[in-house]
Design a protein around this motif. Structure first.
Motif, mmCIF file in Angstrom:
data_model
loop_
_atom_site.group_PDB
_atom_site.id
_atom_site.type_symbol
_atom_site.label_atom_id
_atom_site.label_comp_id
_atom_site.label_asym_id
_atom_site.label_seq_id
_atom_site.Cartn_x
_atom_site.Cartn_y
_atom_site.Cartn_z
ATOM 1 N N VAL A 130 -5.020 -13.100 26.682
ATOM 2 C CA VAL A 130 -4.258 -12.097 25.940
ATOM 3 C C VAL A 130 -4.107 -12.589 24.511
ATOM 4 O O VAL A 130 -3.637 -13.706 24.280
ATOM 5 N N VAL A 131 -4.538 -11.789 23.574
ATOM 6 C CA VAL A 131 -4.448 -12.177 22.176
ATOM 7 C C VAL A 131 -3.997 -10.954 21.392
ATOM 8 O O VAL A 131 -4.460 -9.843 21.630
ATOM 9 N N ARG A 132 -3.068 -11.136 20.475
ATOM 10 C CA ARG A 132 -2.541 -9.963 19.784
ATOM 11 C C ARG A 132 -3.192 -9.763 18.411
ATOM 12 O O ARG A 132 -4.081 -8.938 18.250
ATOM 13 N N SER A 133 -2.787 -10.575 17.419
ATOM 14 C CA SER A 133 -3.201 -10.238 16.051
ATOM 15 C C SER A 133 -4.710 -10.383 15.835
ATOM 16 O O SER A 133 -5.300 -9.631 15.068
ATOM 17 N N GLU A 134 -5.352 -11.335 16.537
ATOM 18 C CA GLU A 134 -6.795 -11.497 16.328
ATOM 19 C C GLU A 134 -7.628 -10.795 17.405
ATOM 20 O O GLU A 134 -8.803 -11.134 17.604
ATOM 21 N N TYR A 135 -7.044 -9.815 18.077
ATOM 22 C CA TYR A 135 -7.747 -9.156 19.175
ATOM 23 C C TYR A 135 -9.104 -8.604 18.739
ATOM 24 O O TYR A 135 -10.136 -8.880 19.358
ATOM 25 N N ASN A 136 -9.120 -7.835 17.673
ATOM 26 C CA ASN A 136 -10.372 -7.188 17.256
ATOM 27 C C ASN A 136 -11.446 -8.205 16.901
ATOM 28 O O ASN A 136 -12.607 -8.056 17.282
ATOM 29 N N THR A 137 -11.050 -9.222 16.172
ATOM 30 C CA THR A 137 -12.010 -10.269 15.810
ATOM 31 C C THR A 137 -12.573 -10.941 17.055
ATOM 32 O O THR A 137 -13.793 -11.125 17.191
ATOM 33 N N LEU A 138 -11.693 -11.319 17.954
ATOM 34 C CA LEU A 138 -12.143 -12.045 19.141
ATOM 35 C C LEU A 138 -13.079 -11.171 19.971
ATOM 36 O O LEU A 138 -14.101 -11.644 20.487
ATOM 37 N N LYS A 139 -12.744 -9.905 20.061
ATOM 38 C CA LYS A 139 -13.516 -8.965 20.877
ATOM 39 C C LYS A 139 -14.898 -8.696 20.256
ATOM 40 O O LYS A 139 -15.891 -8.563 20.973
ATOM 41 N N THR A 140 -14.964 -8.646 18.937
ATOM 42 C CA THR A 140 -16.234 -8.291 18.279
ATOM 43 C C THR A 140 -17.042 -9.527 17.896
ATOM 44 O O THR A 140 -18.128 -9.755 18.435
ATOM 45 N N THR A 141 -16.530 -10.345 17.007
ATOM 46 C CA THR A 141 -17.327 -11.499 16.545
ATOM 47 C C THR A 141 -16.989 -12.794 17.274
ATOM 48 O O THR A 141 -17.768 -13.735 17.248
ATOM 49 N N GLY A 142 -15.832 -12.838 17.904
ATOM 50 C CA GLY A 142 -15.438 -14.079 18.557
ATOM 51 C C GLY A 142 -14.912 -15.098 17.570
ATOM 52 O O GLY A 142 -14.900 -14.871 16.359
ATOM 53 N N PHE A 143 -14.446 -16.210 18.088
ATOM 54 C CA PHE A 143 -13.981 -17.306 17.230
ATOM 55 C C PHE A 143 -15.099 -18.330 17.072
ATOM 56 O O PHE A 143 -15.791 -18.660 18.040
ATOM 57 N N GLU A 144 -15.242 -18.844 15.881
ATOM 58 C CA GLU A 144 -16.078 -20.031 15.691
ATOM 59 C C GLU A 144 -15.256 -21.252 16.097
ATOM 60 O O GLU A 144 -14.063 -21.316 15.814
ATOM 61 N N ILE A 145 -15.896 -22.174 16.795
ATOM 62 C CA ILE A 145 -15.179 -23.393 17.190
ATOM 63 C C ILE A 145 -15.922 -24.604 16.669
ATOM 64 O O ILE A 145 -17.140 -24.727 16.857
#
Lengths: 352, 352
Positions: free
Chosen positions: B34-49
């Motif tokens: 569950v992620v709130r503020s970065e939901y769209n980013t995570l869903k589309t481009t994902g996070f770089e790690i």
């Protein structure tokens, strides 16, 4: 030689400007003011003053304005005995500008006609370093209850001027002599608009003022809250009252009985107004704060007399670290790129 | 029914993201985040790690991403027993978001198959309000030594993941049951890159971590100084060491012996680096800080056991006033235009 007594006034902030205006208004002295950053403004357009005591003054320009102490001294004929009174109204921040560096430029402790030094500044024990360096110095205290601030060349003077003038005892001088210099200054300063009183016990008066300055000032600075917000957010019984009791205890160990019943009126001072104490205003402006003269010197007495003052002590060290950070930001020193360890014995070297 | 155990992970900050990645990498569980503020980013481009443990991952997208707890629950079939573990990795700020308001949406204390609640969060006593409300809750603690931060959708994971997993004892459950749920979680979480250990004494581990979090965090926040600057500016012997001793004393009264010789290594932790602790980073970002779970709950124990902790107490109240000021700035409540006096009995009414 006749002529009015010469006075040098250093620093034209909110408090200094009203002092300069009061002296000018009374018109019994020959006043020179030293002002640095606002020199050009003061010289050309002057300061606007909105004063509860004097009304609205569109443009106040003292007769004699200089932008350095050395100019004031040389325009006055040179030498360290030209001024009868040297009134210092700058912030008292010994970690940044020790007061001795001001006096070196205008005061001669060996002169027959040496100036009387007047400290119109906050804090406790602010005379000590002067008396240590200048054995013959006659140092006078003014503690003022004024509320006045200088913002954008406008002096906003909202709380009437009520000042107490007394002396810091110097065993090398007669108390008679010291007392007389106070009364003369009161005579030069007083008029029908302000209220200037003789203060027979400067030490008590300064402890009494610390009940506010050493508590409400640092607490509001560290929390970014004005006094009204401290009340509402739970600061009264947890920070304000217990720190005021610490001041009462230290003052008592120094022979001064402060009134417990002042605590409630201090906590509820400036009723109806979310008043931001001067130290908080300074912090928000990115200015240095007067934590040494207000907290440090009181804590020196606490240490000498073995009085516990954990809240004041914690706040002193928190403010010290913040002030050091600010000094770094303002370019006063640089830190090594790699954080030094305890084995490196790193010491800060200050630039000026 | 076969299938992997279902895990709900709430909060994808620096720590939560690595936890999610570790669980995904291990691939023994069915993870929903569950992620709130970065939901769209995570869903589309994902996070770089950028991870010291896992290397460079260009785009990490967990399989199941939702932007609310209720969505996660309904997508999972509804009801409060769908997830074997609910891992909460959000900031623990009970003054802003009490943890019960999270659990109300996804946890059913009466269910036969009730979830195990996992707190991957800082602080002491963070289980208490949960156990008070949910008598049957199995609450697990993860204390992690990870250094990882999320900035602009990039997870910067610079300190290897080393976590200790144990349980907060609940007298209504068997210790065997609680222990087993820890070992199962360790099995789901561990892989050859991270280090996840069983923690037989959560209380001790959390007191031990407070030696850092309750001292270096608030001191750096209140002074705006990282740990290296605190060393250099005089904070070691005046603030850091004495506040760590206060924690040692409180922990001792609570039955936990902490090592005195840890003090020096904590004061000199992160050698060579001017490391800014997380609370200072939060403050600089204008975020709320975790002062209740870190300082307040420790001070509750101090009060119960009559242990003096004046530095911690002073810092708690300073931080509380700052936090309240921040809540006001963020529109959480409004103050009357005229400052209320003690006779007005004003009380804050919160908006949400």
């Amino acid at each position: 030689m006749t002529g009015k007594p010469k006075i040098l006034l250093i620093g034209m902030g909110g408090v200094g400007s009203i002092a300069a205006y009061s002296l000018t208004y009374t018109n019994k002295s020959d006043l020179t003011v030293v002002v640095r950053s606002e020199y050009n403004t003061l010289k050309t357009t002057g300061f606007e003053i909105k004063s509860i005591d004097y009304g609205h003054i569109e443009s106040f320009k003292p007769y004699k304005i200089t932008n350095s102490i050395s100019d004031a001294v040389s325009e006055n004929g040179g030498g360290g005995d030209g001024f009868e009174y040297i009134i210092i109204t700058t912030k008292n921040i010994p970690d940044i500008t020790p007061i001795e560096t001001i006096l070196e430029q205008c005061y001669d402790d060996e002169s027959e006609n040496k100036s009387t030094i007047v400290l119109l500044q906050n804090g406790f024990g602010i005379e000590k370093s002067i008396l240590k360096k200048y054995k013959n110095a006659n140092v006078i205290s003014i503690v003022t209850m004024i509320s006045s601030s200088l913002i954008n060349n406008v002096v906003n003077h909202v709380g009437s001027e009520f000042a107490k003038v007394g002396y810091f005892p110097n065993g090398n001088l007669s108390s008679k002599e010291q007392e007389l210099s106070c009364f003369k200054l009161i005579e030069l300063y007083s008029n029908e608009k302000n209220k200037i009183e003789y203060d027979p016990d400067v030490k008590w008066t300064r402890w009494r003022k610390l009940m506010y300055n050493a508590t409400i000032n640092p607490i509001s600075t560290l929390t970014d809250c004005d006094i009204g917000r401290l009340n509402i957010f739970g600061g009264d019984e947890t920070l304000l009252r217990p720190s005021m009791i610490e001041i009462i205890n230290i003052a008592k160990s120094d022979g001064c009985e402060l009134p417990y019943d002042a605590i409630d009126s201090l906590i509820n001072s400036d009723p109806g107004v979310y008043y931001s104490p001067s130290m908080l205003v300074d912090r928000r402006k990115g200015n240095y704060v007067e934590y040494i003269n207000i907290l440090g010197n009181a804590l020196d007495v606490a240490n000498e007399n073995n009085i516990e003052a954990p809240i004041l002590k914690t706040m002193f060290w928190l403010l010290r670290c913040r002030q050091m950070k600010l000094m770094e930001e303002k370019g006063r020193f640089e830190l090594p790129e790699i954080r030094p360890g305890p084995e490196d014995g790193f010491e800060i070297s200050y630039k000026w």
